[in-house]
Scaffold this active site. Structure first.
Site, short mmCIF file in Angstrom:
data_model
loop_
_atom_site.label_atom_id
_atom_site.label_comp_id
_atom_site.label_asym_id
_atom_site.label_seq_id
_atom_site.Cartn_x
_atom_site.Cartn_y
_atom_site.Cartn_z
N GLY A 158 13.31 21.75 -12.83
CA GLY A 158 14.35 21.03 -12.06
C GLY A 158 15.81 21.30 -11.98
O GLY A 158 16.72 20.75 -11.36
N ALA A 159 16.01 22.41 -12.93
CA ALA A 159 17.48 22.82 -13.06
C ALA A 159 18.00 23.38 -11.77
O ALA A 159 19.22 22.93 -11.12
CB ALA A 159 17.47 23.88 -14.08
N GLY A 160 17.31 24.18 -10.94
CA GLY A 160 17.66 24.48 -9.58
C GLY A 160 17.82 23.63 -8.60
O GLY A 160 18.71 23.47 -7.76
N ASP A 161 17.00 22.56 -8.75
CA ASP A 161 16.95 21.32 -7.71
C ASP A 161 18.48 20.50 -8.17
O ASP A 161 18.93 19.95 -7.21
CB ASP A 161 15.84 20.58 -8.03
CG ASP A 161 14.53 21.27 -7.64
OD1 ASP A 161 14.59 22.06 -6.78
OD2 ASP A 161 13.71 20.87 -8.45
#
Length: 321
Positions: free
Chosen positions: A255-258
């Site tokens: 979820g870091a990219g999100d």
């Protein structure tokens, strides 16, 4: 009214409770809500924006759990449909000692794959400023037609269209098919966010400017490339820049990219003008947007699971200060 509509998969991530082990070796897992477009929706809501989500889950315990999570985080779920014939998508995730991930998906088929054009809420999309989507919903029918219908509505209403391919090769029939369809999906977007590995997969180069130039030929006006702890790089026809990252110990990069996308779209919303087609701001403003996005993405790695780790605006501001 909503600021952003996100369309795509909403699923359960079962995240290994032990780092540095394979899925085969993992002794136990923690249930966490996830799905890239859903993560972006919650990330934006936590940053104080009005957000709607469009997708489909199973009409069962996991599906209703996920719907409740979105609602509890302030996301409009009027565009979320329930399917009584298939179940909610599951993903099992193991983590290396650096917090990187190994995925196994249960999707044979899952409810998100059965989103249809009739499920698309026209009014919800037409009132938004930004429409965000990924490549997972483009893999098979009827989800592909549903996504294309939503994109048509977004274009007709002059929304800023944001695309995060979120490459998951295990879900595609072949690497060649994945590359072909992901690049085709860019033709509808104004903004594309990818990571450096996806850049190499799609363009054959890890040179940021060269790869970004290639991707602009498919139609987007802004390419943003995430570089993990090294920050991010943005590129338009008139501006380019690297924004350094933030040093944090990663617990789980899911979820870091999100989170980065949520921070980026939050920043870009400040430059929208009601009733007018969106025009991207200049270099200084894009640097500021990426600085916030870097912070959101970094903070999203400090807990297990995607949605539980996404920060509030106050947390982002305190971190940047």
């Amino acid at each position: 009214m909503v600021d952003v509509v996100c369309l795509g998969e909403l699923l359960i991530d079962f995240v290994s409770l032990e780092s540095g082990v394979s899925l085969e070796q993992a002794p136990s897992f923690q249930k966490a809500p996830g799905g890239a477009p859903a993560n972006v929706a919650v990330g934006l809501a936590k940053l104080g924006h009005e957000v709607g989500f469009v997708g489909k889950v199973g009409d069962e315990s996991f599906g209703h759990f996920l719907a409740n999570v979105l609602q509890e985080n302030g996301v409009d779920i009027s565009g979320l449909a329930f399917d009584s014939e298939t179940r909610t998508m599951l993903a099992f995730v193991s983590l290396t000692s650096e917090g990187e991930r190994d995925f196994m998906f249960y999707r044979h088929p899952s409810a998100d794959m059965r989103l249809t054009p009739d499920d698309i809420p026209k009014d919800l999309i037409q009132q938004a400023t930004i429409f965000h989507y990924g490549s997972i919903s483009l893999i098979s029918e009827p989800g592909r037609s549903a996504t294309c219908h939503a994109l048509d509505l977004a274009r007709e209403s002059s929304l800023l269209i944001s695309y995060d391919p979120n490459l998951r090769l295990g879900l595609w029939a072949s690497q060649e098919r994945a590359k072909q369809e992901i690049l085709a999906g860019m033709r509808s977007a104004n903004l594309v966010k990818i990571n450096d590995d996806e850049l190499e997969f799609l363009t054959g180069t890890r040179k940021l400017e060269d790869g970004a130039k290639q991707l602009l030929t498919f139609g987007p006006k802004l390419i943003v490339i995430t570089l993990g702890s090294q920050g991010s790089f943005f590129y338009t026809d008139t501006a380019a820049g690297h924004v350094p990252g933030n040093a944090l110990r990663a617990v789980d990069t899911t979820g870091a990219g999100d989170g980065f996308v949520a921070g980026l779209l939050s920043g870009l919303l400040a430059y929208s003008k009601p009733g007018e087609a969106y025009v991207f701001p200049g270099k200084t403003e894009l640097e500021a947007c990426c600085r916030v996005a870097n912070a959101v993405g970094a903070l999203a790695t400090t807990k297990r699971g995607a949605i539980p780790a996404l920060p509030t605006r106050r947390q982002v501001e305190d971190f940047l200060n």
